[in-house]
Scaffold this motif. Structure first.
Motif, PDB file in Angstrom:
ATOM      1  N   ASN A   1       0.837  -1.202   0.000  1.00 16.52           N
ATOM      2  CA  ASN A   1       0.000   0.000   0.000  1.00 16.52           C
ATOM      3  C   ASN A   1       0.868   1.247   0.000  1.00 16.52           C
ATOM      4  O   ASN A   1       0.576   2.212   0.701  1.00 16.52           O
ATOM      5  CB  ASN A   1      -0.907  -0.013   1.241  1.00 16.52           C
ATOM      6  CG  ASN A   1      -2.294   0.505   0.946  1.00 16.52           C
ATOM      7  OD1 ASN A   1      -2.600   0.862  -0.181  1.00 16.52           O
ATOM      8  ND2 ASN A   1      -3.130   0.580   1.957  1.00 16.52           N
ATOM      9  N   LEU A   2       1.919   1.252  -0.798  1.00  8.65           N
ATOM     10  CA  LEU A   2       2.913   2.316  -0.740  1.00  8.65           C
ATOM     11  C   LEU A   2       2.339   3.666  -1.168  1.00  8.65           C
ATOM     12  O   LEU A   2       2.673   4.704  -0.585  1.00  8.65           O
ATOM     13  CB  LEU A   2       4.104   1.948  -1.628  1.00  8.65           C
ATOM     14  CG  LEU A   2       5.351   2.814  -1.493  1.00  8.65           C
ATOM     15  CD1 LEU A   2       5.866   2.779  -0.050  1.00  8.65           C
ATOM     16  CD2 LEU A   2       6.426   2.348  -2.451  1.00  8.65           C
TER      17      LEU A   2
ATOM     18  N   GLY B   1       2.194   7.086   1.153  1.00  8.20           N
ATOM     19  CA  GLY B   1       2.803   8.348   0.752  1.00  8.20           C
ATOM     20  C   GLY B   1       1.833   9.512   0.837  1.00  8.20           C
ATOM     21  O   GLY B   1       2.205  10.617   1.260  1.00  8.20           O
ATOM     22  N   ILE B   2       0.568   9.296   0.441  1.00 10.24           N
ATOM     23  CA  ILE B   2      -0.437  10.361   0.515  1.00 10.24           C
ATOM     24  C   ILE B   2      -0.691  10.763   1.963  1.00 10.24           C
ATOM     25  O   ILE B   2      -0.753  11.955   2.299  1.00 10.24           O
ATOM     26  CB  ILE B   2      -1.738   9.907  -0.162  1.00 10.24           C
ATOM     27  CG1 ILE B   2      -1.516   9.718  -1.661  1.00 10.24           C
ATOM     28  CG2 ILE B   2      -2.859  10.913   0.077  1.00 10.24           C
ATOM     29  CD1 ILE B   2      -2.696   9.122  -2.394  1.00 10.24           C
ATOM     30  N   VAL B   3      -0.826   9.788   2.841  1.00  8.57           N
ATOM     31  CA  VAL B   3      -1.063  10.082   4.259  1.00  8.57           C
ATOM     32  C   VAL B   3       0.106  10.853   4.854  1.00  8.57           C
ATOM     33  O   VAL B   3      -0.079  11.858   5.564  1.00  8.57           O
ATOM     34  CB  VAL B   3      -1.311   8.768   5.039  1.00  8.57           C
ATOM     35  CG1 VAL B   3      -1.339   9.038   6.537  1.00  8.57           C
ATOM     36  CG2 VAL B   3      -2.614   8.126   4.598  1.00  8.57           C
TER      37      VAL B   3
ATOM     38  N   ALA C   1      -3.432   2.325   6.602  1.00  9.04           N
ATOM     39  CA  ALA C   1      -2.792   2.105   5.312  1.00  9.04           C
ATOM     40  C   ALA C   1      -1.613   1.141   5.416  1.00  9.04           C
ATOM     41  O   ALA C   1      -1.369   0.342   4.508  1.00  9.04           O
ATOM     42  CB  ALA C   1      -2.319   3.435   4.732  1.00  9.04           C
ATOM     43  N   LEU C   2      -0.889   1.191   6.535  1.00 11.31           N
ATOM     44  CA  LEU C   2       0.344   0.420   6.665  1.00 11.31           C
ATOM     45  C   LEU C   2       0.097  -1.003   7.138  1.00 11.31           C
ATOM     46  O   LEU C   2       0.649  -1.956   6.588  1.00 11.31           O
ATOM     47  CB  LEU C   2       1.287   1.138   7.630  1.00 11.31           C
ATOM     48  CG  LEU C   2       2.677   0.528   7.834  1.00 11.31           C
ATOM     49  CD1 LEU C   2       3.453   0.537   6.536  1.00 11.31           C
ATOM     50  CD2 LEU C   2       3.439   1.296   8.906  1.00 11.31           C
ATOM     51  N   LEU C   3      -0.754  -1.158   8.145  1.00  9.58           N
ATOM     52  CA  LEU C   3      -0.945  -2.476   8.764  1.00  9.58           C
ATOM     53  C   LEU C   3      -2.127  -3.239   8.191  1.00  9.58           C
ATOM     54  O   LEU C   3      -2.071  -4.462   8.074  1.00  9.58           O
ATOM     55  CB  LEU C   3      -1.121  -2.316  10.278  1.00  9.58           C
ATOM     56  CG  LEU C   3       0.044  -1.670  11.045  1.00  9.58           C
ATOM     57  CD1 LEU C   3      -0.260  -1.636  12.526  1.00  9.58           C
ATOM     58  CD2 LEU C   3       1.338  -2.427  10.786  1.00  9.58           C
ATOM     59  N   PHE C   4      -3.210  -2.523   7.856  1.00  9.15           N
ATOM     60  CA  PHE C   4      -4.437  -3.205   7.446  1.00  9.15           C
ATOM     61  C   PHE C   4      -4.742  -3.037   5.967  1.00  9.15           C
ATOM     62  O   PHE C   4      -5.787  -3.500   5.503  1.00  9.15           O
ATOM     63  CB  PHE C   4      -5.613  -2.701   8.286  1.00  9.15           C
ATOM     64  CG  PHE C   4      -5.395  -2.873   9.775  1.00  9.15           C
ATOM     65  CD1 PHE C   4      -5.404  -4.127  10.352  1.00  9.15           C
ATOM     66  CD2 PHE C   4      -5.149  -1.773  10.583  1.00  9.15           C
ATOM     67  CE1 PHE C   4      -5.189  -4.290  11.705  1.00  9.15           C
ATOM     68  CE2 PHE C   4      -4.939  -1.923  11.946  1.00  9.15           C
ATOM     69  CZ  PHE C   4      -4.952  -3.187  12.514  1.00  9.15           C
ATOM     70  N   ASN C   5      -3.863  -2.327   5.222  1.00 10.85           N
ATOM     71  CA  ASN C   5      -3.985  -2.212   3.765  1.00 10.85           C
ATOM     72  C   ASN C   5      -5.351  -1.688   3.324  1.00 10.85           C
ATOM     73  O   ASN C   5      -5.966  -2.222   2.396  1.00 10.85           O
ATOM     74  CB  ASN C   5      -3.704  -3.562   3.095  1.00 10.85           C
ATOM     75  CG  ASN C   5      -2.285  -4.035   3.333  1.00 10.85           C
ATOM     76  OD1 ASN C   5      -1.344  -3.251   3.298  1.00 10.85           O
ATOM     77  ND2 ASN C   5      -2.134  -5.323   3.582  1.00 10.85           N
ATOM     78  N   TYR C   6      -5.834  -0.644   4.008  1.00 11.93           N
ATOM     79  CA  TYR C   6      -7.107  -0.036   3.622  1.00 11.93           C
ATOM     80  C   TYR C   6      -6.967   0.587   2.232  1.00 11.93           C
ATOM     81  O   TYR C   6      -5.945   1.199   1.921  1.00 11.93           O
ATOM     82  CB  TYR C   6      -7.494   1.053   4.623  1.00 11.93           C
ATOM     83  CG  TYR C   6      -8.265   0.565   5.824  1.00 11.93           C
ATOM     84  CD1 TYR C   6      -9.402   1.227   6.260  1.00 11.93           C
ATOM     85  CD2 TYR C   6      -7.858  -0.560   6.524  1.00 11.93           C
ATOM     86  CE1 TYR C   6     -10.111   0.800   7.374  1.00 11.93           C
ATOM     87  CE2 TYR C   6      -8.556  -1.007   7.623  1.00 11.93           C
ATOM     88  CZ  TYR C   6      -9.678  -0.329   8.044  1.00 11.93           C
ATOM     89  OH  TYR C   6     -10.375  -0.758   9.139  1.00 11.93           O
TER      90      TYR C   6
END
Length: 217
Positions: A97-98, A102-104, A176-181
């Motif tokens: 989910n790179l 990056g957006i966050v 975004a990092l752990l749960f790939n939303y």
């Protein structure tokens, strides 16, 4: 035992350090952005070149944009170092989910850089500016899940703390990092941070104009 069972976990197994990683990243962004930018602005105000910059043709927008670009470059280098070291431990989470990560990180960094600019324009010395930057960062850190769980706070403070940029950035980065939303699930939080950035940018312009008026006085 005629029936054999197999238990499948709902969430992939991760270490506690992986859950703590988003908090550490947002903490680094917050302290570097606010402290660095406030010190940069105050050093520029107290330098002998400040008056020469004041009478030059370029508008204030150019100088403000220069501070944003400088801070973002430094943050990118810091984050590349942090993620590079952590890639060995969290390679799957980082790669899947790179773009959303990056957006966050970009929107969260812009909010904290704006806070640093406001603090830099409000204070006149490096000592008071550093004290103000540390105080603001500590308050946001205190009213977050890092020090005290939000659920344990009174309802009024919990509602206010939920709009803390540190809390929102940490929550979005964890999703975004752990749960790939997907990005669609992060839009509400990103919109709120975007509105915060626009409001803070307005105050940056006002505080910059106020700082220029005090120079003329």
């Amino acid at each position: 035992t005629p029936i054999s069972t197999k238990i499948e976990p709902v969430v992939a197994e991760k270490t506690y350090l992986s859950y703590l990683f988003p908090t550490l990243v947002i903490m680094v962004i917050m302290f570097i952005s606010i402290l660095l930018v406030s010190n940069l602005v105050i050093k520029e105000k107290t330098s002998s070149a400040y008056f020469r910059n004041y009478i030059t043709p370029p508008t204030d927008v150019i100088f403000i944009l220069g501070v944003y670009v400088t801070a973002l470059i430094i943050l990118i280098l810091q984050l590349l170092l942090i993620f590079g070291v952590s890639f060995y431990f969290f390679k799957y989470e980082l790669l899947q989910n790179l773009a959303n990560i990056g957006i966050v990180l970009a929107i969260t960094s812009l909010v904290f850089i704006s806070l640093g600019l406001i603090i830099g324009y409000l204070f006149r010395s490096e000592e008071t500016g550093t004290l103000g930057a540390i105080s603001v960062s500590s308050i946001m850190l205190f009213f977050s899940n890092t020090i005290l769980p939000l659920e344990s706070m009174p309802l009024f403070f919990k509602h206010i703390a939920s709009y803390n940029p540190f809390v929102m950035g940490e929550e979005l980065l964890r999703k975004a990092l752990l749960f790939n939303y997907p990005l669609k699930s992060l839009t509400i939080g990103l919109y709120v941070l975007g509105i915060m950035f626009v409001v803070l940018l307005f105050f940056v312009i006002i505080s910059n104009a106020s700082s220029k008026r005090s120079l003329r006085a």
